[in-house]
Each structure stands twice: as C-alpha cells, then as structure tokens.
Design an enzyme around this catalytic site. Structure first.
Site, PDB file in Angstrom:
ATOM      1  N   SER A  25       0.798  -1.226   0.000  1.00 37.23           N
ATOM      2  CA  SER A  25       0.000   0.000   0.000  1.00 37.23           C
ATOM      3  C   SER A  25       0.829   1.273   0.000  1.00 37.23           C
ATOM      4  CB  SER A  25      -0.944   0.018   1.207  1.00 37.23           C
ATOM      5  OG  SER A  25      -0.207  -0.016   2.420  1.00 37.23           O
ATOM      6  N   ILE A  26       2.068   1.209   0.455  1.00 35.21           N
ATOM      7  CA  ILE A  26       2.907   2.403   0.460  1.00 35.21           C
ATOM      8  C   ILE A  26       3.120   2.911  -0.965  1.00 35.21           C
ATOM      9  CG2 ILE A  26       5.106   3.410   1.200  1.00 35.21           C
ATOM     10  CD1 ILE A  26       3.340   2.487   3.488  1.00 35.21           C
TER      11      ILE A  26
END
Length: 258
Positions: A25-26
């Site tokens: 998700s980063i």
C-alpha cells in the site's frame, strides 16, 4: 497542493525514462481496485486531498511516495496502476505501478489477504514488457527497461500478520530467523527483477512499524501501546536485507538508495 497539468504529465528531465513500483500500500496507486479482494480504498475519505477529491484506490488522502518520486524526476504527476483498463500509450512508456496493497514477501501473506503476490507482480511486469515491445519496438523497449527506476517496498503486512499470530510467542532467535527468511525472499525478488532487465533498483527500508496506528490498535491493548516486538522485527529485517543487498551488489549492479 498545486494542481497537476491538464494531461497529468510534466516535462521530463534526467536520464530516467520511466518509473515502476512493486510492493504494497505504500506504493500501490490503485491495482486492488481491479482485482477481487476486500482490501480496497475506493471510497471517501480516501482521496479527499487528491486532485478532483476522488478516491483512486490509493490508501491515502492524496498522492503516494510513488507519485511524488515520478513527479520529482520530471516524468509525470502521478503513477497509474498497471491494471487500470484506461491506461494510455504514454502511461505505459513512462512507467506504471504493479504494487498491491496488503501484499508481502511471505507467500502466505497475499494468500490470506487475497491480493497480488510479488511473483505475480513480476509476471505482470513481463506482460507489460511484451505490450511495450509491441508499442515502440524491441530496441526502444529495451532502452526503457534498462534506463528506468524501479521502486520496491514490502514488509508491513508480513510483520502485522506475524505480530498478530506469532510474535509474542516467538523467541528472539525465531524472530531473527523469520527476518532472515523475509530478507531472502526480498533478495530473490531483486535478482529476478535484475534478470528481467532492471538496473536502477531502489529498495526502501522497512519502517519500524510498532507505533503505527494498526499495530497499536491490534496489539497495544486498552492503552494502545506501541508494539516493541514488531519494531524489533523491522530492525532485524533491515539489517539482514542490507547484508543481502551488499551481496547482490557484489554480484550485479543493483542500485540501493535505502
């Protein structure tokens, strides 16, 4: 935040022709929106600070690190997910994102959370290269692959699942062994990526996640205290990954900017 140019691109500068992102998700700019999974962020308040105030599948109010890096290199304003059915030719030429929120190096992590694993992200990259070759020809395609920057960041979800189910019963030796296992998986991924033609690979260090809201909520009890064990595991992983990257640099020309 300044608005993007109308076409979503900015003037190119430097020697990097494109940016590609692998991970969780980063860096994921919306691939999970296009797969069957419960791990999605296509609803408000996600995206409330994104141009147009729309949710885009990014687990963020606005843009992500991957977007900011591609803009800082003068390539374009944001990095689109490879699975977006509306990708244009220029999007392919200047780079795309293969990352998938909640993925991890541990093969069990993407299976449990039903997201795109790292091996499959590599498969998507190979598929991408085939499309690019058909679009611009073999020589130009090879130039794009060789001169691009490759971003990678995984680990958060491996630590979260391990911390939820195992860390408190693991000894320091067992935790070090698991950190070594993850670093070995990361090393294998980097070698495969290099074998596919990547030369400028940036593997970002794992954050000491123990004080992240998710860890404090799930592991911190009533007082929502930080999870020291989770942070310790992150430190171990970074140390072991650093050793792995040094060995890789001895063998091949991988660029580590962590």
């Amino acid at each position: 935040m300044a608005p993007p140019p109308e076409n979503g691109t900015v003037g190119r500068r430097g020697t990097s022709s494109a940016v590609f992102a692998f991970g969780d998700s980063i860096l994921d700019t919306g691939n999970n929106d296009h797969i069957t999974t419960l791990i999605k962020s296509n609803f408000l308040p996600y995206g409330r600070d994104f141009p147009g105030r729309i949710s885009t599948g990014r687990f963020s109010d606005g843009r992500l690190i991957s977007d900011l890096i591609v803009e800082s290199l003068g390539i374009k304003y944001f990095l689109l997910p490879y699975l977006d059915p509306n990708l244009q030719d220029d999007d392919l030429i200047t780079g795309v994102c293969f990352a998938s929120t909640s993925s991890g190096y541990d093969p069990k992590t993407p299976k449990i959370l039903v997201v795109i694993s790292i091996p499959y992200q590599l498969n998507l990259f190979q598929q991408y290269v085939g499309k690019l070759r058909n679009l611009v020809g073999e020589q130009t395609s090879n130039d794009v692959v060789e001169n691009s920057i490759y971003l990678s960041l995984l680990y958060f979800n491996d630590v979260l699942l391990t911390s939820l189910f195992h860390t408190r019963t693991k000894s320091s030796l067992e935790m070090a062994s698991y950190a070594g296992f993850l670093a070995g998986r990361a090393s294998a991924f980097l070698r495969q990526l290099y074998g596919l033609g990547a030369r400028k690979i940036v593997h970002l260090s794992a954050l000491t996640t123990g004080c992240f809201p998710a860890f404090r909520t799930l592991l911190g009890g009533v007082q929502r205290q930080c999870s020291d064990e989770s942070s310790e595991l992150a430190v171990m992983f970074n140390e072991k990954l650093s050793d792995e990257i040094q060995r890789l640099n001895d063998d091949v020309s991988i660029l580590d900017l962590s």
